[in-house]
Structures are given as structure tokens and as C-alpha cells.
Design a protein around this motif. Structure first.
Motif, PDB file in Angstrom:
ATOM      1  N   TYR A  37       0.764  -1.196   0.036  1.00 52.31           N
ATOM      2  CA  TYR A  37       0.135   0.179   0.102  1.00 52.31           C
ATOM      3  C   TYR A  37       0.871   1.089  -0.027  1.00 52.31           C
ATOM      4  CZ  TYR A  37      -3.622  -3.530   1.341  1.00 52.31           C
ATOM      5  OH  TYR A  37      -4.320  -4.487   1.742  1.00 52.31           O
ATOM      6  N   ASP A  90      -8.619 -12.360  -4.022  1.00 48.24           N
ATOM      7  CA  ASP A  90      -9.577 -11.353  -2.954  1.00 48.24           C
ATOM      8  C   ASP A  90     -10.904 -11.389  -3.232  1.00 48.24           C
ATOM      9  OD1 ASP A  90      -8.743  -9.838  -0.553  1.00 48.24           O
ATOM     10  OD2 ASP A  90      -9.323  -8.035  -1.631  1.00 48.24           O
ATOM     11  N   ASN A 127      -9.252  -0.597  -6.198  1.00 51.04           N
ATOM     12  CA  ASN A 127      -9.157  -1.617  -5.123  1.00 51.04           C
ATOM     13  C   ASN A 127      -9.402  -3.027  -5.666  1.00 51.04           C
ATOM     14  OD1 ASN A 127     -12.147  -2.394  -4.929  1.00 51.04           O
ATOM     15  ND2 ASN A 127     -12.278  -0.557  -4.354  1.00 51.04           N
ATOM     16  N   ASP A 128      -9.163  -3.987  -4.757  1.00 49.46           N
ATOM     17  CA  ASP A 128      -8.893  -5.426  -4.966  1.00 49.46           C
ATOM     18  C   ASP A 128     -10.181  -5.792  -5.713  1.00 49.46           C
ATOM     19  OD1 ASP A 128      -6.400  -5.512  -4.669  1.00 49.46           O
ATOM     20  OD2 ASP A 128      -6.539  -7.139  -3.175  1.00 49.46           O
ATOM     21  N   THR A 152      -5.834  -1.286   3.641  1.00 47.84           N
ATOM     22  CA  THR A 152      -6.897  -2.190   3.592  1.00 47.84           C
ATOM     23  C   THR A 152      -8.302  -1.348   3.611  1.00 47.84           C
ATOM     24  OG1 THR A 152      -7.096  -2.214   6.061  1.00 47.84           O
ATOM     25  CG2 THR A 152      -5.676  -4.058   4.861  1.00 47.84           C
ATOM     26  N   ASP A 176      -8.798  -3.365   0.617  1.00 46.49           N
ATOM     27  CA  ASP A 176      -7.321  -3.364  -0.367  1.00 46.49           C
ATOM     28  C   ASP A 176      -7.525  -2.196  -1.292  1.00 46.49           C
ATOM     29  OD1 ASP A 176      -6.572  -5.348   1.321  1.00 46.49           O
ATOM     30  OD2 ASP A 176      -6.692  -7.095  -0.257  1.00 46.49           O
TER      31      ASP A 176
END
Length: 557
Positions: free
Chosen positions: A318, A419, A375-376, A336, A357
Motif C-alpha cells: 500500500y 481477494d 481496489n481489489d 486495507t 485493499d
């Protein structure tokens, strides 16, 4: 673009192997190998199974003054564009790019038709797809041209001059699995026809972030990071890392100090405030002095304003920070979760996003309520400063580790999404009707095995050797772990069984009562996972030097 000849090149040798003496179809037979006529395969073509739950993204950008148009780059799915604030997304790279991993996107502030894309995501998990340089569009993504930096590996950020769309800078992190001399900051003055390396530290230290002073674009800030992925660990940080500043458009650079951590420094995020160009923000990975730093005099002096743990966990993955363009006291940090401070970086509130994430954020200088975040789970657009977001069920960019099928007619296809959950989808697609997919136990990383006698019974894995048995008909879920152990945070040398992130699960094609699972040994069960036994010796090299805690020299992975 689909290439039938390439598919034939894959399938024909495979079919010949299976049909040959000693192959599964010809085992124990003296008959000559079957010959497959390649013309029988000429009609094969790929089609979408219409599973549109978004996958990991580490790059996003928007168009200044246009609240409806945004772009995002998927870690494995190319570049996508929306012109309705995220209600629908359209892929704009598939016919043009030769790489699917995207690390950076930048729209020229002075000409929204000019877009730069750096390939190679720069958030290096164990599974990393390398990039092949930079692409540029001059017609808002309709067509693209590859413009160089072929050996850049992973590109963390691209910045474009606010008044000259041909003047741009690229933060080149380099090849993630080994040193290469192409690491550093690059500049082009002619739209990518030529690039010059304007900042180079070493072949092990590359640039991961860039921030440009839009009020005085001669001022440029670069975050330099020593990083290398190995199969058994991650190297993040050295004394070469740090924040560098140029006051002459990249011609010369100076490493900033004045209160920043000394000694080994890992991943860094840096951002200059458009509301007050003397104010800089940085988030640094360091052994004892890591945290959020702020400068109020253009980088001459720094003070730590926060060391809150939730802002800087897993920093090599990150360490993203963004100055609000309209308020010098507001800053965003992505980890996160997504976090916002309105008091100069001291205190943070969490902003809920559709997925965890979080990796990139673009805020419109024209209206700081308009933003796109990646993000994920994909990308989301907000028109109210993060109070609400567009959805992620409209972007088919899921990263699927591997596939398996069952024996139904028509059959279903199974996979584990990075994820996210495992999934099962119809092989014939969903025809635009209500999504007909479901999870089958396990988690994001697992292999999947479907009982060939009963497609309702599915075995699925997760990291650390976790494995489950699901019966969809009876709704029974049962963990069938080989051995009760917690893998997270442990050194592999201390574990009884060393399972891979993707630990194989197989049901014997000869006897469906035989179930196999593998760590450093092969595990066997003949009672659906109630009992397990080892049936092999250690099949690895068992090299203890590769079994320490992952992550060095600052943070454990």
C-alpha cells in the motif's frame, strides 16, 4: 485478440499426448497414436461466460471538469472507461495492448483526449504480471500507440504537465524479480517519441510514486524504492530509498532529509497539495520511524503527524497518499481501508468503499467531491466525496487462479477469484438474465475439485492448507483440514506442513473415492477428508534458508 492458430498449437500437442501410448487414453496400448486433424479445431473461439464481478485494480484517473468520465486499469484486465460515472464500463485496450497488467493512468489536464498508460502493476504481490512499457492515446482511448520503456517492468505513476500534453514523467519501478538498469524516473517532451532517464539511483532502486506541483510544474517529487520479489520472500527497503525533489523540471534532483527517517527506508507515497504547493504529504515504510509525514515548506523540513498502524500495515503493498486539491488540511490514505483526515493529517476517519485493499485515488481539481477509487474489487466512482459509490458488478476483470469443470450437461465452470470467493458459473454464459453463479467453499486462492459422481459435492482450498467440503444440496459445509495449524505470521520452518498459497486438490480420475491434497508431501483421504495420511516423502528441496519469516529488512510479509 484471439488467435486460432495459437489455440491449435496448444490443443493439438495435448490431444496427441493424451491419445499416445502411455498417455491416459492410450495407456497400456500398443495401438499407434491418434492423429487429430487441425482443421477440426479451426472453428473454436473464446466467448465470455458473463461473470462481471470486478477484480483487482491499482490505477485510476478522471477527466478534469467532466464528472462522468473516468478510467481504471485492472491488474490483469487492461484499461476500462466509463462515460456515465461508473454505471457502465467499456474496455478500451483489448485490441491494442499486448499486456493486461496496468500500473498507472494519467489524463493530460490540458487535453482530455491525451491519455498515458503505464503497464505493470506496482503493488507487488507474490503473483505479479510484468508490464511492457507505456501506451498513449490521442483520441480519448479509441486507439493507442506503444511509446516505449519496454523494459520498465512495473510502472507506479505517470504525471503529465498541466499545460503541455506532450511533456510527461514516468515512475519506473523496474523488473520486480531482479535488478535492471532501466529503473528510475523518465521524462518525455514529445509525447513519448523519446524518453530520457532523469533520475537514477541504482539497478535495485526504482521510482514508485511521483507528484507534480500543478502551480509550478518545475517542482517534481519522486519516491524511490528498493524492492525485489523472490519466490520465498520480499525485499523492501534500503538506505538508497527516499524522497527526491527537482526544481527544474527533472534536470537535477536532490534527496530530501530534514526530519525524514534515517537508515533503511521502504515503500513511500508522496503528494503535493494543489491548494498550497508548500505543503507536502508522505507515507513512509521505516523500521522505527515509519508513518505519515508533512512538510509546510516545500520539503525542506518534515514532521511526523501520525504513526497510526491501520494506515501503514503491509506498507510494501500500500503506502498510498493523496492531497485533497481543494483543501490543504485534507489528505487521504489508502490501505486495507480508505481513510481521510481533515485536520492536517493528525486524525483519520474511515470512508467505506465497496471493497477492501485500496490502491489508487483520483480527485478532480475542479470539484473535490468527484473521485474514482480502485481496489481489489475493481473501481468505483463517487460524486459526493465518498459518501456513496458506483458498483463493481459491471466490470469483468476478475483474476481467476485456475479453472475446473464438472460432469453435468451443460457443465459448469469453477474457479477462485483473487481477494474474493470461489465461484461456479454456467458454461453457456448467463444470457443477460439474473446472474446464475454461486460460491463453493474455500476462498480466494484455492484449487477446486468437483466430485465426478455428484456435482453438488465440491472440495475447495484456501491459503495455509485450509480445505472445505461443501454439499450444496444439503447445505452442509465442513472444514477438512489435514492438520490444525495457523499459517499466517509463521516461519515456514516452524510449520508441520508447508502448504503453497495455491495448494493442489485432486480427485482421482480412476477412483473418485480417492482425494489428494498437497503440502511438501502428498496427503491422501478415502473418506471425504475425515482422515488423512501421508503417502509420499518430502518432495521439496527443504532448503531451510528459504523458510524464514518472509519480508526484509523492515517489514514481514
Amino acid at each position: 485478440m484471439f488467435d486460432r492458430r495459437r489455440l491449435v498449437g496448444y490443443l493439438v500437442p495435448a490431444l496427441l499426448f493424451w491419445a499416445a501410448p502411455g498417455g491416459l487414453l492410450g495407456a497400456g496400448s500398443d495401438e499407434p497414436a491418434a492423429v487429430i486433424d487441425p482443421q477440426l479445431l479451426e472453428g473454436l473461439k473464446f466467448r465470455s461466460l458473463e461473470f462481471s464481478r470486478g477484480g483487482r485494480s491499482t490505477a485510476a484517473a478522471g477527466v478534469i471538469g467532466d464528472p462522468l468520465t473516468y478510467y481504471f486499469g485492472a491488474s490483469g484486465g487492461g484499461v476500462w472507461k466509463t462515460t456515465d460515472a461508473g454505471i457502465t464500463w467499456k474496455n478500451v485496450s483489448d485490441e491494442h495492448f499486448k499486456a493486461g497488467s496496468i500500473g498507472a493512468i494519467a489524463v493530460a489536464p490540458s487535453d482530455p483526449n491525451v491519455i498515458y498508460v503505464g503497464t505493470g502493476s506496482a503493488c507487488p504481490r507474490g503473483n505479479v504480471s510484468a508490464g511492457i512499457g507505456v501506451y498513449r492515446s490521442t483520441d480519448a482511448g479509441e486507439t493507442w500507440q506503444h511509446i516505449g520503456l519496454q523494459e520498465a517492468g512495473q510502472i507506479g505513476r505517470i504525471q503529465v504537465h498541466p499545460r503541455d500534453p506532450d511533456l510527461a514523467y514516468a515512475a519506473v519501478l523496474g523488473h520486480i524479480f531482479g535488478p535492471n538498469p532501466e529503473r528510475g524516473v523518465y521524462r518525455t517532451k514529445d509525447g513519448g517519441q523519446n524518453w530520457e532517464k532523469v533520475l537514477f539511483v541504482s539497478d535495485q532502486t526504482g521510482a514508485v510514486d511521483l507528484s507534480l506541483d500543478t502551480g509550478n510544474p518545475r517542482n517534481l517529487y519522486a519516491a524511490m524504492w528498493t524492492v525485489e520479489r523472490k519466490p520465498w520472500t520480499l525485499i523492501s527497503g534500503s538506505e538508497e530509498g527516499g524522497i527526491y525533489k527537482s526544481s527544474d523540471s527533472g534536470d537535477t534532483w536532490k534527496k530530501l532529509e530534514g526530519g525524514l527517517p534515517k537508515g533503511p527506508v521502504g515503500r513511500i507515497g508522496v503528494s503535493v497539495s494543489a491548494a498550497n504547493p508548500d505543503r507536502l504529504w508522505a507515507i513512509l515504510e521505516a523500521e522505527k520511524e515509519g508513518g505519515i509525514y508533512r512538510s509546510d515548506n516545500g520539503g525542506k523540513r518534515w514532521q511526523k503527524v501520525s504513526e497510526e498502524a491501520r494506515l501503514r500495515q503491509r506498507p510494501w503493498y500500500y503506502n498510498h497518499i493523496y492531497a485533497d486539491p481543494g483543501d490543504e488540511n485534507t489528505v487521504y490514505v489508502l490501505n486495507t481501508g480508505m481513510y481521510k483526515s481533515t485536520d492536517g493529517g493528525k486524525n483519520y476517519e474511515r470512508i467505506r468503499t465497496p471493497h477492501g485493499d485500496n490502491h489508487d485515488l483520483w480527485i478532480s481539481p475542479a470539484d473535490n467531491r468527484h473521485m474514482v477509487e480502485s481496489n481489489d474489487g475493481g473501481a468505483n466512482v463517487s460524486l459526493n466525496g465518498g459518501q456513496s459509490w458506483s458498483g463493481q458488478r459491471n466490470q469483468p476483470t476478475a483474476e481467476i487462479y485456475r479453472l475446473t469443470v464438472d460432469n453435468q450437461y451443460p457443465y459448469r465452470v469453477y474457479g477462485a477469484q483473487q481477494d474474493n470467493s470461489t465461484i461456479s458459473v454456467p458454461s453457456r454464459g448467463q444470457g443477460g438474465v439474473v446472474e446464475d453463479w454461486f460460491s463453493v467453499g474455500g476462498c480466494e486462492s484455492g484449487h477446486i475439485a468437483v466430485d465426478p459422481r455428484d456435482p453438488d459435492i465440491v472440495y475447495a482450498g484456501c491459503y495455509g492448507g485450509a480445505i472445505s467440503r461443501v454439499n450444496r444440496k444439503t447445505r452442509e459445509y465442513r472444514p477438512i483440514l489435514v492438520y490444525p495449524q495457523l499459517q499466517l505470521g509463521q516461519a515456514p520452518r516452524d510449520l508441520k506442513y508447508r502448504f503453497q498459497w495455491n495448494a493442489p486438490i485432486r480427485i482421482s480420475p480412476h477412483d473418485p473415492t480417492r482425494l489428494y491434497h498437497t503440502s511438501q508431501v502428498v496427503h491422501f483421504s478415502q473418506d471425504e477428508g475425515h482422515d488423512w495420511q501421508e503417502i509420499s516423502p518430502d518432495l521439496t528441496r527443504n532448503d531451510k534458508s528459504k523458510q524464514d519469516y518472509a519480508g526484509q529488512p523492515i517489514t514481514h510479509d
